[in-house]
Design a protein around this motif. Structure first.
Motif, PDB file in Angstrom:
ATOM      1  N   SER A 201     -66.767 -78.375  29.269  1.00  0.00           N
ATOM      2  CA  SER A 201     -67.187 -79.311  30.319  1.00  0.00           C
ATOM      3  C   SER A 201     -66.887 -78.665  31.660  1.00  0.00           C
ATOM      4  O   SER A 201     -66.120 -77.706  31.737  1.00  0.00           O
ATOM      5  CB  SER A 201     -66.459 -80.650  30.183  1.00  0.00           C
ATOM      6  OG  SER A 201     -65.062 -80.452  30.159  1.00  0.00           O
ATOM      7  N   SER A 202     -67.534 -79.154  32.717  1.00  0.00           N
ATOM      8  CA  SER A 202     -67.294 -78.533  34.019  1.00  0.00           C
ATOM      9  C   SER A 202     -67.361 -79.581  35.112  1.00  0.00           C
ATOM     10  O   SER A 202     -68.027 -80.614  34.971  1.00  0.00           O
ATOM     11  CB  SER A 202     -68.316 -77.432  34.292  1.00  0.00           C
ATOM     12  OG  SER A 202     -69.599 -77.974  34.379  1.00  0.00           O
ATOM     13  N   PHE A 203     -66.701 -79.290  36.205  1.00  0.00           N
ATOM     14  CA  PHE A 203     -66.534 -80.291  37.235  1.00  0.00           C
ATOM     15  C   PHE A 203     -66.089 -79.665  38.540  1.00  0.00           C
ATOM     16  O   PHE A 203     -65.445 -78.632  38.549  1.00  0.00           O
ATOM     17  CB  PHE A 203     -65.454 -81.284  36.771  1.00  0.00           C
ATOM     18  CG  PHE A 203     -65.867 -82.662  37.079  1.00  0.00           C
ATOM     19  CD1 PHE A 203     -66.818 -83.291  36.301  1.00  0.00           C
ATOM     20  CD2 PHE A 203     -65.369 -83.312  38.193  1.00  0.00           C
ATOM     21  CE1 PHE A 203     -67.260 -84.555  36.630  1.00  0.00           C
ATOM     22  CE2 PHE A 203     -65.798 -84.565  38.520  1.00  0.00           C
ATOM     23  CZ  PHE A 203     -66.739 -85.191  37.736  1.00  0.00           C
TER      24      PHE A 203
ATOM     25  N   THR B  29     -63.798 -80.608  41.889  1.00  0.00           N
ATOM     26  CA  THR B  29     -62.825 -81.637  42.253  1.00  0.00           C
ATOM     27  C   THR B  29     -63.057 -82.208  43.638  1.00  0.00           C
ATOM     28  O   THR B  29     -62.489 -83.234  43.978  1.00  0.00           O
ATOM     29  CB  THR B  29     -61.395 -81.051  42.232  1.00  0.00           C
ATOM     30  OG1 THR B  29     -61.358 -79.982  43.176  1.00  0.00           O
ATOM     31  CG2 THR B  29     -61.040 -80.542  40.853  1.00  0.00           C
TER      32      THR B  29
ATOM     33  N   GLU C 128     -54.568 -84.267  41.019  1.00  0.00           N
ATOM     34  CA  GLU C 128     -54.651 -85.631  40.481  1.00  0.00           C
ATOM     35  C   GLU C 128     -55.938 -85.819  39.682  1.00  0.00           C
ATOM     36  O   GLU C 128     -55.946 -86.403  38.592  1.00  0.00           O
ATOM     37  CB  GLU C 128     -54.662 -86.653  41.614  1.00  0.00           C
ATOM     38  CG  GLU C 128     -53.380 -86.748  42.414  1.00  0.00           C
ATOM     39  CD  GLU C 128     -53.523 -87.765  43.543  1.00  0.00           C
ATOM     40  OE1 GLU C 128     -52.895 -88.811  43.478  1.00  0.00           O
ATOM     41  OE2 GLU C 128     -54.295 -87.495  44.503  1.00  0.00           O
ATOM     42  N   ILE C 129     -57.026 -85.328  40.252  1.00  0.00           N
ATOM     43  CA  ILE C 129     -58.321 -85.497  39.595  1.00  0.00           C
ATOM     44  C   ILE C 129     -58.342 -84.729  38.278  1.00  0.00           C
ATOM     45  O   ILE C 129     -58.784 -85.243  37.246  1.00  0.00           O
ATOM     46  CB  ILE C 129     -59.444 -85.042  40.546  1.00  0.00           C
ATOM     47  CG1 ILE C 129     -59.595 -86.085  41.651  1.00  0.00           C
ATOM     48  CG2 ILE C 129     -60.759 -84.857  39.798  1.00  0.00           C
ATOM     49  CD1 ILE C 129     -60.404 -85.628  42.831  1.00  0.00           C
TER      50      ILE C 129
ATOM     51  N   LYS D  24     -55.770 -84.006  36.475  1.00  0.00           N
ATOM     52  CA  LYS D  24     -54.888 -84.727  35.545  1.00  0.00           C
ATOM     53  C   LYS D  24     -55.679 -85.838  34.860  1.00  0.00           C
ATOM     54  O   LYS D  24     -55.636 -85.988  33.635  1.00  0.00           O
ATOM     55  CB  LYS D  24     -53.695 -85.298  36.324  1.00  0.00           C
ATOM     56  CG  LYS D  24     -52.669 -86.044  35.496  1.00  0.00           C
ATOM     57  CD  LYS D  24     -51.899 -85.090  34.593  1.00  0.00           C
ATOM     58  CE  LYS D  24     -50.897 -85.851  33.726  1.00  0.00           C
ATOM     59  NZ  LYS D  24     -50.696 -85.168  32.427  1.00  0.00           N
ATOM     60  N   GLY D  25     -56.429 -86.613  35.634  1.00  0.00           N
ATOM     61  CA  GLY D  25     -57.232 -87.682  35.049  1.00  0.00           C
ATOM     62  C   GLY D  25     -58.272 -87.148  34.081  1.00  0.00           C
ATOM     63  O   GLY D  25     -58.453 -87.682  32.981  1.00  0.00           O
ATOM     64  N   LEU D  26     -58.931 -86.075  34.450  1.00  0.00           N
ATOM     65  CA  LEU D  26     -59.997 -85.536  33.590  1.00  0.00           C
ATOM     66  C   LEU D  26     -59.432 -84.910  32.315  1.00  0.00           C
ATOM     67  O   LEU D  26     -60.000 -85.071  31.236  1.00  0.00           O
ATOM     68  CB  LEU D  26     -60.822 -84.499  34.357  1.00  0.00           C
ATOM     69  CG  LEU D  26     -61.653 -85.062  35.514  1.00  0.00           C
ATOM     70  CD1 LEU D  26     -62.392 -83.926  36.236  1.00  0.00           C
ATOM     71  CD2 LEU D  26     -62.666 -86.098  35.024  1.00  0.00           C
TER      72      LEU D  26
ATOM     73  N   THR E 220     -58.438 -87.554  29.796  1.00  0.00           N
ATOM     74  CA  THR E 220     -59.560 -88.242  29.140  1.00  0.00           C
ATOM     75  C   THR E 220     -60.384 -87.291  28.281  1.00  0.00           C
ATOM     76  O   THR E 220     -60.746 -87.626  27.156  1.00  0.00           O
ATOM     77  CB  THR E 220     -60.494 -88.860  30.208  1.00  0.00           C
ATOM     78  OG1 THR E 220     -59.723 -89.671  31.052  1.00  0.00           O
ATOM     79  CG2 THR E 220     -61.593 -89.671  29.559  1.00  0.00           C
ATOM     80  N   LEU E 221     -60.723 -86.124  28.833  1.00  0.00           N
ATOM     81  CA  LEU E 221     -61.616 -85.214  28.096  1.00  0.00           C
ATOM     82  C   LEU E 221     -60.845 -84.364  27.094  1.00  0.00           C
ATOM     83  O   LEU E 221     -61.442 -83.792  26.188  1.00  0.00           O
ATOM     84  CB  LEU E 221     -62.390 -84.319  29.087  1.00  0.00           C
ATOM     85  CG  LEU E 221     -63.197 -85.056  30.162  1.00  0.00           C
ATOM     86  CD1 LEU E 221     -63.934 -84.045  31.067  1.00  0.00           C
ATOM     87  CD2 LEU E 221     -64.225 -86.011  29.543  1.00  0.00           C
TER      88      LEU E 221
END
Lengths: 288, 288, 288, 288
Positions: free
Chosen positions: D138-140, D142, D154-155, D157-159, D162-163
């Protein structure tokens, strides 16, 4: 004078900023803006400043990047100085010079895209606007030779021959000697763009001589050459610098935002200088 | 014939696609591409097709949006057909028409930005390239009248007078009648762009008559007028449609990707047609 | 009801727009804006409207594309309706849904990029602002599954678990049944995004049930499915349409400008709804 | 050591580049690429290099800006070194850090947008691809705190919660000490991003300690701080420089092109490292 700058003001500062034979300087504060008007009046001045006879005006304003509010005293000073250089009436072609794909060189094309063009607003279309005194304006970006295969001067020659404007305004990014000039300065001059005016600048002349109509050049310093910065800070001879350094430039970290704002401010100033009938507030909405 | 299309092929299909006095049609498969060459040869043909005497070639290729591989049989067919319409030698100006800020109309400017311009590659610069037979090419986007204040035809007149190319290639987005033409079709013609060629198209003529040199028009259908679609699907008279419908267009969902790919493919085809000395693989890298 | 729409209002219009068991409708003019509040109150209403129990508000405003002036009566109506759906206080995460690379689907990401995020403004930084009552806001674009490999719902689950907002606002482009809804309508609802709410919409549910906090969905209709348009205009059964037609969409010609303006207006409305201490004029400058 | 650099290699060069207690260095040529592997093995090494224990690999390649051909020996060296740092199998989240709106900081988001995400390719969709051994990716991006209100850490950590990836790869623009490092260098390390690793870098730690899975950081130097350049060229104490100089950065003139190419090359290297079943040629087409 082996550093590079496109600003007449920096050339004069280097000379000690005193008036001398061939150079007249007038400086004053226009509310929050600082205005410097330099007149190069003879060959001695030309030699000292490195630019042809004519008027060179610098307006120092609040830093563009902190300047989300465009309508203020600075705008007024810019509008006033542009009007002083422009013919009182007649049609105008505004030409953005520079490279859209190089951020600090994108000022010209970005500004040109926000010019309020009116040349096609005639007849019924004009009646609809309710405006009676619209000055005829066209606008264009010349692109860069590497992309188009043609020099900006050639393209402008073709466009002026066909569109027959009474004056041309060019808009372009400039190089300064000092980082303190970046992001807060606009230079306007009556002589167009003439090779050699900044060292390292090999462009074809774009002036009344080549286009046949007056050419007002509006420019904003957006970079300092790295070689100039080092030479300046270290008293080194910049000819001793490694080649790779000559490909480097110095810009503010917020260069992208600075260019956006500078383009918007110069476009607004040109638009308001050309269309006195339209308020700055309405002009911002018309060109949003 | 009250529907709008810019494709000669669709006009002929509407007529039943048979040859008749004044219209000659040649169709064949070039490997994976389908080529249709339509010659309008007299006034009867002009009246039937709604376009001036000349050659109209359509090349149907694999769908652009699934076409990340640009170098294949389709490219070969496009290059062949462009070369047939172009003068054998001499300099060429490639002009992108249309609006960069409206996605389905951005084909022309996007294509022009990927043209391999060579007009400035002379002398030492040419020796460095090691290429001996480079054809002189310049490229430009005309912008749109609402932004520039000038018509595309005026701007091209100025540029051809100054740059003096031996031929002009225009690139432009077109309207089709049928959604099945979108995203897989390129039309080329020998007659430039002439008002009335598609209904609803009020542009100034751009042709050998106005520019003084041959004008080859390359176009890609990117939209269907909503009114045309409805009239076509429902046998309704489109003059009964509400006004707001006339402002609507039909495009594929992947229109942004389709335009990117179509611009890249047409630019590659034009580049390869103009520079036979350079392989398609090298051309892709040169213009990346 | 075999046409596709994401608007509760269009579902109700199709039903004849009369109130019935399970559906309460309130309509009024808020100066220049027209507001429709639809409450789905029981299972009968859910079945008829095709959406879960909750509030669905539509605000019809002046056409976005002619709406360069953002601060007016329409803004006031939007701010009022968003506030009615939002919890009175607590932190908020604004999430842009949709695809930046597909123009009519780019509303969510464009709007999110203009949200005034304040969650990081604390301590010294807060003192500097001189603002005492800033509501804590974060903002994000979820991207699309084809690019990220993750569904928007998964990403929002991760972000809400970590950032712990008290409410989520999603912003998204919608499909309408009628072209007359495009470019002048904003829908807000209290139920988030629930699969099946528009036919053809296979997204994962994003709601209080999945995220654990209230989810307000703000949406703007930007397209009509071509199949829906044809079925609507011709009384044809859209299941008989050719497959390629299912990949087509209908948008206004000025879709790029429309999306820019819609994103700016919805962002301004959300920003003003969240920060009553800041005037719309100041908010426009803060987010410019 | 008062200059700023994010490169372990430059720290070691400053130390005289000899191995010492706590620092092991291995250097070799991999065809056209030059590889330096630095292992920081104890607290003494940490103190000297200013970075935590772990592996720091630098690959020097042909200049990005002259590097339109992406598939060559340099790519092979990059792929090899990334694979050495990555767990052999398991899912991976690729995270682009940095600011899309600041050209030299846009490397991370641009690279992330070209990552071949596969996490959603399962079941029927996987069968269609004909690939059996796809690694889940997956890719993102921030975003930046000023825009989102949240820190990248933080972002992520959330991802990651979940992923649930088995490893994270971050991609980011770096600062170098020397302009000769710009545009031709990629650094990879096993320790993620840890505050203080480059002077002036106040980011939250993003590492196995904070995310719970291994974090490989890929970075490309894109700027030199102007203060560092001057201090370096003039032996001046950079604490004496005027404040405005601290806001200045030095970049190559072709920074926009350099970033495009660097993002494309690093994305291709990461994609090929993650999916050995797919050839670089096919990968370029899949992500075009």
């Amino acid at each position: 004078m082996d550093f590079r700058t496109d600003l007449a003001l920096e050339r004069c500062e280097f000379l000690g900023k005193k008036e001398t034979k061939g150079i007249e300087i007038e400086e004053f504060d226009a509310k929050k803006a600082r205005v410097s008007r330099i007149a190069v009046t003879d060959e001695n001045g030309e030699k000292l400043v490195g630019k042809p006879k004519g008027l060179y005006v610098t307006v120092e304003v609040a830093p563009f990047a902190q300047h989300a509010q465009f309508i203020d005293d600075s705008l007024e000073a810019l509008v006033t100085e542009i009007r002083r250089l422009l013919p009182d009436k007649g049609s105008v072609l505004v030409a953005g010079l520079g490279n859209m794909k190089i951020t600090p060189d994108a000022l010209g094309p970005k500004c040109a895209s926000m010019i309020f063009s009116t040349r096609h607003i005639t007849g019924e279309l004009l009646k609809e606007t309710g405006l009676t005194g619209l000055r005829s304006v066209s606008s264009f970006s010349t692109g860069v030779t590497g992309d188009t295969g043609a020099q900006a001067g050639e393209i402008l020659k073709g466009l002026t021959d066909t569109l027959k404007p009474d004056a041309v305004i060019t808009v372009d990014a400039l190089a300064a000697r000092s980082v303190s000039r970046l992001g807060n300065t606009v230079q306007m001059c009556s002589t167009g763009i003439v090779p050699g005016s900044g060292v390292g600048n090999a462009r074809q002349e774009i002036s009344e001589k080549t286009l046949g109509v007056p050419v007002i050049a509006v420019g904003v310093p957006t970079v300092v050459d790295a070689a100039t910065l080092i030479a300046d800070c270290s008293d080194q001879d910049d000819t001793l610098l490694p080649d790779e350094m000559r490909m480097m430039m110095v810009t503010p970290r917020e260069i992208d935002l600075m260019i956006e704002r500078a383009a918007k401010l110069t476009a607004l100033a040109i638009n308001c200088a050309l269309q006195p009938e339209i308020s700055p507030e309405d002009m911002l909405i018309l060109t949003a």
